[in-house]
Design a protein around this motif. Structure first.
Motif, PDB file in Angstrom:
ATOM      1  N   ARG A 183       0.846  -1.191   0.000  1.00  0.00           N
ATOM      2  CA  ARG A 183       0.000   0.000   0.000  1.00  0.00           C
ATOM      3  C   ARG A 183       0.884   1.244   0.000  1.00  0.00           C
ATOM      4  N   PRO A 184       0.430   2.348  -0.613  1.00  0.00           N
ATOM      5  CA  PRO A 184       1.187   3.603  -0.506  1.00  0.00           C
ATOM      6  C   PRO A 184       1.283   4.021   0.957  1.00  0.00           C
ATOM      7  N   ALA A 185       2.423   4.565   1.319  1.00  0.00           N
ATOM      8  CA  ALA A 185       2.652   4.941   2.716  1.00  0.00           C
ATOM      9  C   ALA A 185       1.839   6.171   3.098  1.00  0.00           C
ATOM     10  N   HIS A 186       1.560   6.305   4.395  1.00  0.00           N
ATOM     11  CA  HIS A 186       0.941   7.513   4.943  1.00  0.00           C
ATOM     12  C   HIS A 186       1.953   8.653   4.812  1.00  0.00           C
ATOM     13  N   ARG A 187       1.432   9.887   4.782  1.00  0.00           N
ATOM     14  CA  ARG A 187       2.339  11.014   4.556  1.00  0.00           C
ATOM     15  C   ARG A 187       3.389  11.154   5.654  1.00  0.00           C
ATOM     16  N   ARG A 188       3.128  10.659   6.848  1.00  0.00           N
ATOM     17  CA  ARG A 188       4.154  10.758   7.899  1.00  0.00           C
ATOM     18  C   ARG A 188       5.317   9.797   7.638  1.00  0.00           C
ATOM     19  N   HIS A 189       5.102   8.823   6.751  1.00  0.00           N
ATOM     20  CA  HIS A 189       6.155   7.873   6.416  1.00  0.00           C
ATOM     21  C   HIS A 189       6.633   8.014   4.963  1.00  0.00           C
ATOM     22  N   GLY A 190       6.309   9.129   4.327  1.00  0.00           N
ATOM     23  CA  GLY A 190       6.803   9.354   2.973  1.00  0.00           C
ATOM     24  C   GLY A 190       5.736   9.548   1.925  1.00  0.00           C
ATOM     25  N   GLY A 191       4.485   9.236   2.242  1.00  0.00           N
ATOM     26  CA  GLY A 191       3.390   9.476   1.309  1.00  0.00           C
ATOM     27  C   GLY A 191       3.588   8.773  -0.027  1.00  0.00           C
ATOM     28  N   TYR A 195       6.294   2.997   0.004  1.00  0.00           N
ATOM     29  CA  TYR A 195       5.288   1.927   0.078  1.00  0.00           C
ATOM     30  C   TYR A 195       5.408   1.189   1.399  1.00  0.00           C
ATOM     31  N   TYR A 196       4.240   0.866   1.974  1.00  0.00           N
ATOM     32  CA  TYR A 196       4.206  -0.109   3.059  1.00  0.00           C
ATOM     33  C   TYR A 196       4.213  -1.492   2.404  1.00  0.00           C
ATOM     34  N   VAL A 197       5.046  -2.389   2.940  1.00  0.00           N
ATOM     35  CA  VAL A 197       5.061  -3.765   2.468  1.00  0.00           C
ATOM     36  C   VAL A 197       4.805  -4.647   3.696  1.00  0.00           C
ATOM     37  N   TYR A 198       3.662  -5.319   3.679  1.00  0.00           N
ATOM     38  CA  TYR A 198       3.289  -6.185   4.810  1.00  0.00           C
ATOM     39  C   TYR A 198       3.637  -7.608   4.431  1.00  0.00           C
ATOM     40  N   LEU A 199       4.462  -8.250   5.271  1.00  0.00           N
ATOM     41  CA  LEU A 199       5.002  -9.574   4.947  1.00  0.00           C
ATOM     42  C   LEU A 199       4.174 -10.692   5.568  1.00  0.00           C
ATOM     43  N   ARG A 200       4.245 -11.864   4.959  1.00  0.00           N
ATOM     44  CA  ARG A 200       3.577 -13.047   5.503  1.00  0.00           C
ATOM     45  C   ARG A 200       4.345 -13.549   6.736  1.00  0.00           C
ATOM     46  N   ARG A 201       3.660 -14.330   7.560  1.00  0.00           N
ATOM     47  CA  ARG A 201       4.316 -14.912   8.723  1.00  0.00           C
ATOM     48  C   ARG A 201       5.262 -16.023   8.277  1.00  0.00           C
TER      49      ARG A 201
END
Length: 201
Positions: A183-191, A195-201
């Motif tokens: 997902r695109p990052a929130h503006r506090r993390h670069g907007g 990108y946020y990258v959520y990893l599998r367990r």
């Protein structure tokens, strides 16, 4: 030796004259000049295809000089936020909402600024695989926003190649086996430049 062909004898000519005189015409009232001539059948001319219209010229700026004619937009792929948002939700809904609101802090980050595509892809692959091996779930990949012009600009001034290519790399082997959501990052993390990258367990 070929036999010489003979003509009709006098008897044959006399016999043929008697047979011809006894013949009855099928249309006695008509003279050969009165017979209608068959009308010629003319095919209608085939319509000619219109000449192809010339293709518009694209505008290309190199070193401040404009080459070509009127500018057209050449963009073979949609803008990164559109492709990322179009992906189905694969992670927990509550966690996803917190992440997109910037309430989850990334556990690791990598900045790809200034790297070429050939360098950035293997660096990103090592970073993601290492983060997964260390048990991290949310990481931040910083790509930068690229050149000025926005996502609707023509190709030569479209935003950076890293920003466009990172989502594709994350969906290719071997990273597609460890990445759950992008997902695109929130503006506090670069907007838009990260990108946020959520990893599998």
């Amino acid at each position: 030796m070929a036999r010489k062909r003979r003509g009709l004898s006098a008897e044959d000519k006399a016999l043929w004259s008697r047979v011809a005189a006894s013949a009855v015409p099928m249309h006695p009232a008509r003279k050969p000049d009165d017979l209608p001539l068959p009308e010629p059948t003319l095919k209608p001319p085939r319509p000619m295809a219109p000449p192809p219209s010339p293709l518009p010229l694209a505008e290309l700026r190199i070193g401040g000089r404009t080459l070509g004619g009127p500018a057209i937009r050449i963009d073979l792929s949609p803008a990164p936020p559109q492709t990322v948002h179009a992906q189905p939700l694969r992670m927990d809904h509550k966690t996803h909402r917190q992440m997109t609101r910037g309430k989850l802090a990334p556990e690791a980050r990598i900045d790809l600024h200034g790297m070429t595509l050939n360098i950035a892809q293997p660096v990103l692959t090592r970073f993601i695989l290492q983060a997964r091996a260390e048990g991290r779930r949310l990481v931040l990949v910083i790509t930068g926003k690229g050149r000025e012009g926005g996502p609707d600009a023509p190709l030569p001034v479209r935003p950076g190649a890293l920003r466009h290519n990172v989502p594709h790399w994350l969906h290719m082997p071997p990273l597609n086996q460890v990445v759950l959501q992008i997902r695109p990052a929130h503006r506090r993390h670069g907007g838009e430049g990260a990108y946020y990258v959520y990893l599998r367990r």
